[in-house]
Write a protein that holds these residues in place. Structure first.
Motif, PDB file in Angstrom:
ATOM      1  N   ALA A   1     -61.016  29.244  -6.668  1.00  0.00           N
ATOM      2  CA  ALA A   1     -61.806  28.297  -5.862  1.00  0.00           C
ATOM      3  C   ALA A   1     -61.642  26.868  -6.375  1.00  0.00           C
ATOM      4  O   ALA A   1     -62.571  26.065  -6.328  1.00  0.00           O
ATOM      5  CB  ALA A   1     -63.277  28.703  -5.855  1.00  0.00           C
ATOM      6  N   GLY A   2     -60.451  26.562  -6.877  1.00  0.00           N
ATOM      7  CA  GLY A   2     -60.125  25.220  -7.328  1.00  0.00           C
ATOM      8  C   GLY A   2     -60.690  24.828  -8.677  1.00  0.00           C
ATOM      9  O   GLY A   2     -60.393  23.738  -9.179  1.00  0.00           O
ATOM     10  N   ARG A   3     -61.473  25.696  -9.287  1.00  0.00           N
ATOM     11  CA  ARG A   3     -62.159  25.310 -10.514  1.00  0.00           C
ATOM     12  C   ARG A   3     -61.230  25.346 -11.724  1.00  0.00           C
ATOM     13  O   ARG A   3     -60.526  26.333 -11.939  1.00  0.00           O
ATOM     14  CB  ARG A   3     -63.363  26.227 -10.762  1.00  0.00           C
ATOM     15  CG  ARG A   3     -64.494  25.520 -11.516  1.00  0.00           C
ATOM     16  CD  ARG A   3     -65.665  26.431 -11.732  1.00  0.00           C
ATOM     17  NE  ARG A   3     -65.420  27.377 -12.817  1.00  0.00           N
ATOM     18  CZ  ARG A   3     -66.192  28.409 -13.098  1.00  0.00           C
ATOM     19  NH1 ARG A   3     -67.261  28.667 -12.349  1.00  0.00           N
ATOM     20  NH2 ARG A   3     -65.906  29.222 -14.101  1.00  0.00           N
ATOM     21  N   GLY A   4     -61.256  24.281 -12.491  1.00  0.00           N
ATOM     22  CA  GLY A   4     -60.445  24.206 -13.695  1.00  0.00           C
ATOM     23  C   GLY A   4     -59.001  23.822 -13.444  1.00  0.00           C
ATOM     24  O   GLY A   4     -58.193  23.819 -14.376  1.00  0.00           O
ATOM     25  N   ILE A   5     -58.657  23.483 -12.215  1.00  0.00           N
ATOM     26  CA  ILE A   5     -57.275  23.172 -11.858  1.00  0.00           C
ATOM     27  C   ILE A   5     -57.132  21.668 -11.653  1.00  0.00           C
ATOM     28  O   ILE A   5     -57.939  21.043 -10.968  1.00  0.00           O
ATOM     29  CB  ILE A   5     -56.862  23.957 -10.603  1.00  0.00           C
ATOM     30  CG1 ILE A   5     -56.791  25.452 -10.950  1.00  0.00           C
ATOM     31  CG2 ILE A   5     -55.534  23.464 -10.050  1.00  0.00           C
ATOM     32  CD1 ILE A   5     -56.722  26.369  -9.770  1.00  0.00           C
ATOM     33  N   THR A   6     -56.111  21.082 -12.242  1.00  0.00           N
ATOM     34  CA  THR A   6     -55.910  19.634 -12.153  1.00  0.00           C
ATOM     35  C   THR A   6     -54.919  19.239 -11.071  1.00  0.00           C
ATOM     36  O   THR A   6     -54.937  18.108 -10.594  1.00  0.00           O
ATOM     37  CB  THR A   6     -55.435  19.069 -13.506  1.00  0.00           C
ATOM     38  OG1 THR A   6     -54.187  19.678 -13.857  1.00  0.00           O
ATOM     39  CG2 THR A   6     -56.465  19.343 -14.595  1.00  0.00           C
ATOM     40  N   GLN A   7     -54.053  20.163 -10.673  1.00  0.00           N
ATOM     41  CA  GLN A   7     -53.072  19.887  -9.628  1.00  0.00           C
ATOM     42  C   GLN A   7     -52.618  21.219  -9.049  1.00  0.00           C
ATOM     43  O   GLN A   7     -52.452  22.197  -9.781  1.00  0.00           O
ATOM     44  CB  GLN A   7     -51.875  19.124 -10.204  1.00  0.00           C
ATOM     45  CG  GLN A   7     -50.889  18.631  -9.163  1.00  0.00           C
ATOM     46  CD  GLN A   7     -49.841  17.704  -9.777  1.00  0.00           C
ATOM     47  OE1 GLN A   7     -50.023  17.168 -10.858  1.00  0.00           O
ATOM     48  NE2 GLN A   7     -48.738  17.522  -9.081  1.00  0.00           N
ATOM     49  N   PHE A   8     -52.406  21.270  -7.731  1.00  0.00           N
ATOM     50  CA  PHE A   8     -51.976  22.535  -7.146  1.00  0.00           C
ATOM     51  C   PHE A   8     -51.035  22.299  -5.980  1.00  0.00           C
ATOM     52  O   PHE A   8     -51.018  21.244  -5.351  1.00  0.00           O
ATOM     53  CB  PHE A   8     -53.175  23.378  -6.691  1.00  0.00           C
ATOM     54  CG  PHE A   8     -53.880  22.860  -5.462  1.00  0.00           C
ATOM     55  CD1 PHE A   8     -53.519  23.291  -4.195  1.00  0.00           C
ATOM     56  CD2 PHE A   8     -54.917  21.940  -5.577  1.00  0.00           C
ATOM     57  CE1 PHE A   8     -54.166  22.811  -3.065  1.00  0.00           C
ATOM     58  CE2 PHE A   8     -55.576  21.458  -4.455  1.00  0.00           C
ATOM     59  CZ  PHE A   8     -55.201  21.907  -3.191  1.00  0.00           C
ATOM     60  N   THR A   9     -50.239  23.330  -5.725  1.00  0.00           N
ATOM     61  CA  THR A   9     -49.391  23.349  -4.547  1.00  0.00           C
ATOM     62  C   THR A   9     -49.353  24.774  -4.012  1.00  0.00           C
ATOM     63  O   THR A   9     -49.212  25.737  -4.782  1.00  0.00           O
ATOM     64  CB  THR A   9     -47.962  22.864  -4.865  1.00  0.00           C
ATOM     65  OG1 THR A   9     -47.163  22.947  -3.681  1.00  0.00           O
ATOM     66  CG2 THR A   9     -47.308  23.688  -5.958  1.00  0.00           C
ATOM     67  N   ARG A  10     -49.537  24.919  -2.705  1.00  0.00           N
ATOM     68  CA  ARG A  10     -49.439  26.238  -2.080  1.00  0.00           C
ATOM     69  C   ARG A  10     -47.978  26.522  -1.737  1.00  0.00           C
ATOM     70  O   ARG A  10     -47.163  25.609  -1.612  1.00  0.00           O
ATOM     71  CB  ARG A  10     -50.324  26.315  -0.841  1.00  0.00           C
ATOM     72  CG  ARG A  10     -51.807  26.174  -1.170  1.00  0.00           C
ATOM     73  CD  ARG A  10     -52.686  26.517   0.028  1.00  0.00           C
ATOM     74  NE  ARG A  10     -54.095  26.482  -0.349  1.00  0.00           N
ATOM     75  CZ  ARG A  10     -54.885  25.428  -0.206  1.00  0.00           C
ATOM     76  NH1 ARG A  10     -54.396  24.308   0.323  1.00  0.00           N
ATOM     77  NH2 ARG A  10     -56.142  25.467  -0.585  1.00  0.00           N
ATOM     78  N   THR A  11     -47.663  27.784  -1.573  1.00  0.00           N
ATOM     79  CA  THR A  11     -46.288  28.158  -1.260  1.00  0.00           C
ATOM     80  C   THR A  11     -46.266  29.142  -0.100  1.00  0.00           C
ATOM     81  O   THR A  11     -47.263  29.799   0.199  1.00  0.00           O
ATOM     82  CB  THR A  11     -45.601  28.816  -2.480  1.00  0.00           C
ATOM     83  OG1 THR A  11     -46.315  30.013  -2.835  1.00  0.00           O
ATOM     84  CG2 THR A  11     -45.572  27.878  -3.669  1.00  0.00           C
ATOM     85  N   SER A  12     -45.104  29.254   0.521  1.00  0.00           N
ATOM     86  CA  SER A  12     -44.940  30.168   1.656  1.00  0.00           C
ATOM     87  C   SER A  12     -44.520  31.561   1.218  1.00  0.00           C
ATOM     88  O   SER A  12     -44.494  32.486   2.015  1.00  0.00           O
ATOM     89  CB  SER A  12     -43.894  29.607   2.630  1.00  0.00           C
ATOM     90  OG  SER A  12     -42.647  29.430   1.975  1.00  0.00           O
ATOM     91  N   GLY A  13     -44.192  31.727  -0.051  1.00  0.00           N
ATOM     92  CA  GLY A  13     -43.780  33.035  -0.546  1.00  0.00           C
ATOM     93  C   GLY A  13     -43.071  32.923  -1.877  1.00  0.00           C
ATOM     94  O   GLY A  13     -43.059  31.871  -2.524  1.00  0.00           O
TER      95      GLY A  13
END
Length: 400
Positions: free
Chosen positions: A252-264
């Motif tokens: 749920a986004g907690r503790g994360i400084t940067q993110f990227t989603r992927t298609s697989g």
């Protein structure tokens, strides 16, 4: 604010932790309680002619306790262990939470008979839309069965699985993606207390009957972790926590400084390779979802084998880009044996492979009591005082 230990200053350190989603390595002693006797996801994939993992073999994958589907390396280049899930459950949320240091003594709620009418009435009242289905279903089959009615009436397809999930499928031309996400947020608000499911999942699809297709706009709305995680401690100590794939959703986004989603998997591997070329100080936490979503749940042994082969082929590139202080780790969150009659997750041990210039080659850590040992070890590597469950195995892994 969590404190960084002051006994020494770190050089720039990076850890790449890659979760091969559902790549279990054999049934746990309590597998019968979950209906998973005989499950062995890795062995099932290894039965296919498309299975080839020489690079993982060289690191020590087949030297792990109980792994007999291929010969072990004579001189493994990595450290390795068999991980036991201490939590009660076999789903993505609980598995990842335990990796990050949270034990779950009670499984998250599941709904083999569908969700209570009272809950769905509240959901329909808030969304203004009727609900159809309300059963455990395959995600691809549910849109075949109910997609036409949904398109004609606008009713939302609500379904579940053997996991602790509340899933909402909707055609993107009937319910725009952002609107579907709003409905998921409503469901997340309602699913509390005894109905605190692990994830509410948006499952948008497109196409015309009978050829509906799920899109890449899936989005998970997860239950907040019930305690401090490795991610919280790292980010609060000023370290980078980079999430690739569905990691951000799971926590749920907690503790994360940067993110990227992927298609697989392919995109996840490409993103990870790119991160090995960048400067950061902390953790790059990756989930490769295709094993679970595309192959395990669909009983696709050949697809599973091809997926593992793809990951194995990416290993040399990842290793080549490791710096002197880097660690590369592979693990899993549960099993999902594609060769059994069941399409559900399976209660299995998971692998832990560790590689890097400073890793003691051939270090066999045996069978460890909790996935949380991974989180504890990573915290120890970054000199962050541990406030999670688990035992650091750092001294057993490093050369010095």
């Amino acid at each position: 604010m969590y404190q960084v230990r002051s006994d020494r200053r770190d050089p720039l350190k990076r850890v790449f932790l890659i979760v091969l989603d559902s790549v279990g390595i054999g049934e746990m002693p309590d597998a019968a309680q979950y209906g998973d006797q005989g499950s062995n996801t890795l062995a099932a994939a290894a039965s296919s002619e498309y299975f080839s993992m020489p690079n993982m073999q060289a690191l020590g994958l087949f030297n792990i306790d109980g792994v007999t589907c291929r010969p072990g390396a004579e001189h493994p280049k990595g450290a390795f262990a068999r991980m036991t899930e201490r939590s009660k459950g076999k789903d993505t949320t609980i598995g990842h939470w335990e990796i990050a240091g949270i034990d779950s003594p009670k499984p998250l709620p599941t709904y083999p008979e569908g969700f209570p009418a009272s809950l769905l009435e509240k959901f329909s009242s808030r969304t203004g839309r009727r609900v159809i289905c309300n059963k455990p279903y395959s995600g691809t089959e549910v849109i075949k069965e109910y997609g036409k009615e949904h398109v004609e009436t606008g009713a939302l397809i609500v379904y579940t699985s053997a996991d602790s999930v509340f899933q909402i499928a909707a055609h993107e031309s009937v319910v725009p993606v952002e609107e579907l996400y709003q409905y998921c947020e409503i469901a997340r608000e309602l699913l509390t207390g005894e109905h605190s499911v692990g994830r509410v999942i948006a499952r948008p699809f497109t196409g015309t009957y009978p050829d509906f297709t799920r899109t890449s706009n899936r989005h998970d709305f997860s239950l907040l972790p019930p305690g401090v995680t490795m991610l919280d401690q790292l980010s609060n100590a000023g370290l980078d926590v980079i999430a690739v794939g569905k990691i951000n959703d799971i926590f749920a986004g907690r503790g994360i400084t940067q993110f990227t989603r992927t298609s697989g998997n392919s995109e996840g591997l490409a993103q990870t390779l790119e991160w090995t070329k960048k400067d950061f100080h902390g953790l790059c936490f990756v989930n490769l979802v295709d094993f679970d979503m595309l192959y395990g749940h669909r009983n696709d042994v050949e697809g599973y084998a091809k997926g593992l082969t793809e990951v194995d082929q990416a290993v040399p590139g990842l290793l080549e880009n490791l710096r002197e202080e880097d660690l590369l780790m592979f693990t899993a969150d549960h099993g999902c044996d594609p060769s059994t009659l069941s399409t559900d997750h399976s209660r299995e041990y998971t692998p832990w492979l560790i590689a890097g210039p400073g890793v003691r080659k051939g270090a066999n850590l045996g069978t460890l009591p909790s996935f949380a040992d991974i989180g504890a070890t990573i915290l120890d590597y970054f000199n962050v005082k541990q406030e999670i469950t688990g035992i650091s195995r750092l001294k057993d892994i490093l050369k010095k």
